[in-house]
Design an enzyme around this catalytic site. Structure first.
Site, PDB file in Angstrom:
ATOM      1  N   GLY A  12      68.543 102.977 -57.650  1.00  0.00           N
ATOM      2  CA  GLY A  12      68.679 103.642 -56.352  1.00  0.00           C
ATOM      3  C   GLY A  12      67.385 103.980 -55.632  1.00  0.00           C
ATOM      4  O   GLY A  12      67.371 104.857 -54.773  1.00  0.00           O
ATOM      5  N   ARG A  65      88.973  93.157 -57.436  1.00  0.00           N
ATOM      6  CA  ARG A  65      88.004  93.345 -56.345  1.00  0.00           C
ATOM      7  C   ARG A  65      88.684  93.932 -55.110  1.00  0.00           C
ATOM      8  O   ARG A  65      88.178  94.819 -54.443  1.00  0.00           O
ATOM      9  CB  ARG A  65      87.363  91.996 -55.979  1.00  0.00           C
ATOM     10  CG  ARG A  65      86.278  92.125 -54.893  1.00  0.00           C
ATOM     11  CD  ARG A  65      85.776  90.776 -54.416  1.00  0.00           C
ATOM     12  NE  ARG A  65      85.365  89.911 -55.506  1.00  0.00           N
ATOM     13  CZ  ARG A  65      84.201  90.009 -56.142  1.00  0.00           C
ATOM     14  NH1 ARG A  65      83.329  90.903 -55.788  1.00  0.00           N
ATOM     15  NH2 ARG A  65      83.910  89.186 -57.125  1.00  0.00           N
ATOM     16  N   MET A  90      75.583  95.738 -56.955  1.00  0.00           N
ATOM     17  CA  MET A  90      75.665  94.446 -57.635  1.00  0.00           C
ATOM     18  C   MET A  90      77.066  93.841 -57.575  1.00  0.00           C
ATOM     19  O   MET A  90      77.529  93.243 -58.534  1.00  0.00           O
ATOM     20  CB  MET A  90      75.201  94.596 -59.094  1.00  0.00           C
ATOM     21  CG  MET A  90      73.790  95.144 -59.220  1.00  0.00           C
ATOM     22  SD  MET A  90      72.563  94.165 -58.327  1.00  0.00           S
ATOM     23  CE  MET A  90      72.462  92.752 -59.416  1.00  0.00           C
ATOM     24  N   ARG A  91      77.746  94.024 -56.460  1.00  0.00           N
ATOM     25  CA  ARG A  91      79.086  93.471 -56.299  1.00  0.00           C
ATOM     26  C   ARG A  91      79.162  92.694 -55.003  1.00  0.00           C
ATOM     27  O   ARG A  91      78.623  93.142 -53.985  1.00  0.00           O
ATOM     28  CB  ARG A  91      80.131  94.598 -56.181  1.00  0.00           C
ATOM     29  CG  ARG A  91      80.228  95.475 -57.370  1.00  0.00           C
ATOM     30  CD  ARG A  91      80.901  94.761 -58.500  1.00  0.00           C
ATOM     31  NE  ARG A  91      80.720  95.495 -59.729  1.00  0.00           N
ATOM     32  CZ  ARG A  91      80.630  94.937 -60.938  1.00  0.00           C
ATOM     33  NH1 ARG A  91      80.701  93.644 -61.049  1.00  0.00           N
ATOM     34  NH2 ARG A  91      80.463  95.660 -62.000  1.00  0.00           N
ATOM     35  N   HIS A 109      67.290  92.083 -49.807  1.00  0.00           N
ATOM     36  CA  HIS A 109      67.174  91.084 -50.874  1.00  0.00           C
ATOM     37  C   HIS A 109      65.690  90.849 -51.155  1.00  0.00           C
ATOM     38  O   HIS A 109      64.909  90.699 -50.219  1.00  0.00           O
ATOM     39  CB  HIS A 109      67.859  89.784 -50.435  1.00  0.00           C
ATOM     40  CG  HIS A 109      67.883  88.764 -51.510  1.00  0.00           C
ATOM     41  ND1 HIS A 109      68.764  88.823 -52.570  1.00  0.00           N
ATOM     42  CD2 HIS A 109      67.100  87.678 -51.749  1.00  0.00           C
ATOM     43  CE1 HIS A 109      68.538  87.805 -53.388  1.00  0.00           C
ATOM     44  NE2 HIS A 109      67.526  87.101 -52.909  1.00  0.00           N
TER      45      HIS A 109
END
Ligand code: GRF
Length: 202
Positions: A12, A65, A90-91, A109
């Protein structure tokens, strides 16, 4: 006041950098409404609480999901969140999630996209032998790390770099870049023309 929701899965540090930028009014007219983690043991949760932010864990385990995203969407809507910031989340988001918040989900990213999308971007950069890498803030669409680019920053890749040393150099820039990109989006002074995000404040 633009209400921001931040989704995390781990340490975080980008979430903290953003919360501090909001607190210090480097991002004017914004407030962090909630920090949501899909991991109950994410280190970022405690760091968020220490900053006085509201946190929520919505675990992925045992849910599809679709179900998981539905719960996250509901939590964001309950808090009137208008802008969502992925920060080490991370999904992959479902199309339903993305369509619920059009042009309102941002991601960072650790590479110069479109180079090295997906996992282990710093490893990919070192493996490929590039001399420069960096970070990219982009809108999230239904492609992997492929939505319209809002801002980028470069860093050198040094001969002695390991994945960790390169990641650390990029992370310093991530923290600055993400706050700047969020400030631009919150200000509304941009236009998306095709794939191009044009800054209209200059
Ligand atoms: C960052 O490198 C970010 O670019 C990537 O995941 C990492 C998350 O780090 N998407 P943190 O949780 O913000 O410290």
């Amino acid at each position: 006041m633009v209400r921001i929701g931040i989704l995390i899965s781990g340490r975080g540090s980008n979430m903290i950098a953003l919360a501090e930028a909001v607190r210090d009014e480097r991002i004017p007219n914004a407030t962090v409404a909630v920090v949501i983690s899909d991991q109950p043991d994410a280190a970022g949760l405690e760091r968020a609480r220490n900053l006085g932010l509201q946190t929520l864990v919505i675990q992925r385990r045992g849910r599809s999901r679709h179900e998981h995203d539905r719960e996250v969407i509901a939590a964001l809507k309950e808090r009137d969140v208008q802008l969502i910031r992925l920060a080490g989340y991370m999904r992959l988001l479902s199309p339903q999630f993305i369509q619920t918040f059009p042009n309102a989900i941002l991601n960072i990213h650790p590479s110069l996209l479109p180079c090295f999308p997906g996992l282990d971007a710093q490893h990919q950069a070192i493996d490929h032998g590039v001399k420069w890498s960096g970070c990219t803030v982009h809108f999230v669409d239904e492609t992997l790390d492929g939505g319209p680019i809002i801002a980028q920053r470069i860093v050198p890749v040094l001969d002695g770099d390991t994945e960790d040393s390169l990641a650390a150099r990029i992370l310093v820039e991530e923290h600055r870049l993400y706050a700047e990109a969020v400030a631009l989006v919150v200000s509304g002074k941009y236009e998306v023309v095709g794939r191009r995000v044009i800054n209209t404040s200059e």
